[in-house]
Design an enzyme around this catalytic site. Structure first.
Site, PDB file in Angstrom:
ATOM      1  N   GLU A 181      -1.512   5.079   0.700  1.00  0.00           N
ATOM      2  CA  GLU A 181      -0.552   4.239   1.432  1.00  0.00           C
ATOM      3  C   GLU A 181      -0.126   4.909   2.740  1.00  0.00           C
ATOM      4  O   GLU A 181       0.104   4.230   3.743  1.00  0.00           O
ATOM      5  CB  GLU A 181       0.666   3.918   0.558  1.00  0.00           C
ATOM      6  N   HIS A 206      -2.612   3.994   5.348  1.00  0.00           N
ATOM      7  CA  HIS A 206      -2.286   2.677   5.928  1.00  0.00           C
ATOM      8  C   HIS A 206      -1.141   2.830   6.942  1.00  0.00           C
ATOM      9  O   HIS A 206      -1.154   2.235   8.017  1.00  0.00           O
ATOM     10  CB  HIS A 206      -1.811   1.718   4.826  1.00  0.00           C
TER      11      HIS A 206
HETATM   12 ZN    ZN Z   1      -5.117  -0.073   0.514  1.00  0.00          ZN
END
Ligand code: ZN
Length: 505
Positions: A261, A264
């Site tokens: 994450e 991202h």
């Molecule tokens: Zn992902």
């Protein structure tokens, strides 16, 4: 006021509304008491409706027309092109289709949840048939040359088609299946038992934050919370949040989940500040505030940091000591090499989200091929479970005991995300392409990674990927930075090099 400024003003307001949608969504998934679900659903629907009305307003269309006749910068021209394209696409959708989909989504999701709990596909079949019908209507309305799948996959990955995917999948299977065969035959098994010792949640949280910061996640513009299904979400580049989940008896879930994450989040935090509140940080047709240019490109960043960096030997040679400082007793008898081997264990399994790097894409490919066949009518919903089980047997060599561990395991089809599965594999493939280009273009990046230093790589990605936001389509972004469009060779070379060495018998 110039047309471009009026466009910017309007799109800025739409982006504000969509960021508010994101914030309410974040809250619903992390903090909200369950009793608020119905009211929250209405709030989200209202905000989305207002955003959609503003997008299709005469004022915006008029400003856009004016702006297109003005002298603008190249970035502004790209911004206007994207907006025009998105509006054309939205105009093609018939009245009521979006609403019908939204309405059916909640019905289908509830049916899927029940069906999965009872491992009973027949309880989901009627809802899936209706969803398929709506997806087929959507594909017809958007339009395509070759296969209805082209229209849907293009919503998540502009420029991708069924034919390009088939070619990519052929190349991937050609590399992955022999590699997996070799791994099976090697008889090498890493000791992973220490991963399942008791790891207190507080220390897991501290470790997760340590490693997220280490790769460059800016906590001055972010935060880490807990949710049942981890995700990253942004409300402009200045507030990019991530979530994780903790399993006390399994360390990798929070550790690698957070690196994923945070990968991202680096993308969202890195977009050019000049693009904030513009079409270049707004998925206009999807009505979603996001800076990443496609689902696959976004996933290439999460997987690059989670797997290509976060599961690499040099990274743990450099940082295992730091990890052990959070868990001195649990990891007392483990060294960097033992940890590296344990977190790269390969074993075919039934569940996609638990799959290792080598088998993961086999899970995706079987889903995508089933989606294509469902959409073009060559497979019926009734035939789906058998087709699924056959494909799992043929590629993973496993028997599927029931549909809950088979065709009912993923939420995607019940929420109407037909065409989104390929973006996971595209992300994997792309991640190796970025890394190969970065290392080749700047030997200092490769040397730093060997020492476990990730900042030079992050700086290269910032320059070549993050800052551009949604300005370039995925293939164009890849071309600019790596000299070619999406290609499987770097990824296959990465898998072969890493796992060939790990599983040499
Ligand atoms: Zn992902």
């Amino acid at each position: 006021m110039r047309g471009i400024e009026r466009v910017r003003g309007r799109v800025g307001e739409i982006n504000d509304l969509l960021c508010a949608v994101n914030l309410l969504t974040w809250d619903a998934r992390t903090q909200m008491p369950p009793g608020a679900a119905a009211a929250r659903g209405k709030q989200l629907a209202t905000l989305s409706k207002v955003a959609r009305e503003r997008l299709l307003s005469r004022e915006l269309l008029g400003a856009l027309q004016e702006a297109r006749a003005e002298d603008v910068t190249p970035a502004e021209a790209d911004e206007l092109d994207q907006l025009t394209g998105a509006l054309e696409l939205l105009e093609r959708l018939p009245d009521g289709l979006i609403e019908a989909l939204a309405e059916h989504r909640s019905v289908a999701q509830a049916a899927w949840e029940r069906a999965r709990a009872d491992a009973d596909m027949s309880a989901f079949a009627p809802a899936l048939e209706r969803m398929l019908e709506l997806q087929q209507r959507m594909a017809q309305a958007i339009g395509y040359d070759d296969h209805p799948y082209d229209a849907l996959v293009g919503l998540y990955e502009p420029g991708m088609t069924a034919a390009r995917l088939q070619e990519l999948f052929g190349a991937l299977r050609g590399g992955i299946l022999p590699l997996l065969e070799g791994i099976r035959a090697s008889g090498v098994v890493a000791d992973r038992r220490f991963l399942q010792r008791h790891y207190p949640e507080g220390a897991q949280r501290d470790a997760a934050l340590h490693f997220a910061k280490l790769i460059g996640y800016d906590l001055g513009r972010g935060r880490l919370d807990v949710s049942a299904h981890p995700f990253e979400i942004s409300f402009t580049r200045d507030d990019v949040r991530i979530t994780t989940r903790f399993r006390r008896d399994f360390l990798p879930m929070s550790l690698f989940g957070t690196l994923h994450e945070a990968g991202h989040a680096l993308y969202e935090q890195g977009v050019d500040p000049a693009y904030v509140r513009t079409a270049l940080t707004t998925d206009v047709p999807g009505l979603y505030a996001v800076a990443g240019t496609s689902y696959g490109t976004h996933e290439s960043q999460s997987r690059l940091w989670e797997n290509l960096v976060g599961r690499s030997r040099p990274f743990w040679r450099a940082h295992f000591g730091a990890l052990r400082s959070f868990f001195p007793e649990q990891l007392a008898d483990v060294d960097a090499e033992g940890f590296y081997r344990a977190v790269n264990h390969v074993e075919p399994s039934l569940i996609r989200v638990e799959a290792d790097e080598v088998t993961y894409n086999l899970h995706i490919m079987l889903r995508v091929e089933i989606e294509m066949a469902l959409l073009d009518g060559s497979l019926s919903v009734r035939e789906l479970p058998a087709a699924w089980n056959d494909a799992v047997g043929a590629t993973l060599g496993l028997d599927v005991p029931d549909d809950a561990q088979g065709c009912l395991q993923d939420i995607h089809w019940s929420t109407g995300l037909f065409g989104s599965f390929p973006t996971y594999t595209i992300g994997n493939v792309m991640s190796a392409q970025w890394l190969e280009a970065a290392r080749a273009q700047d030997p200092a990046i490769a040397a730093a990674l060997e020492r476990g230093e990730t900042e030079p790589l992050r700086a290269w990605l910032q320059e070549n990927v993050y800052r551009h936001g949604r300005r370039f389509a995925p293939d164009a972004l890849l071309e600019r930075a790596t000299g070619r469009g999406l290609t499987p060779e770097p990824y296959l070379a990465y898998l072969d090099g890493k796992y060939g060495e790990l599983y040499r018998s």
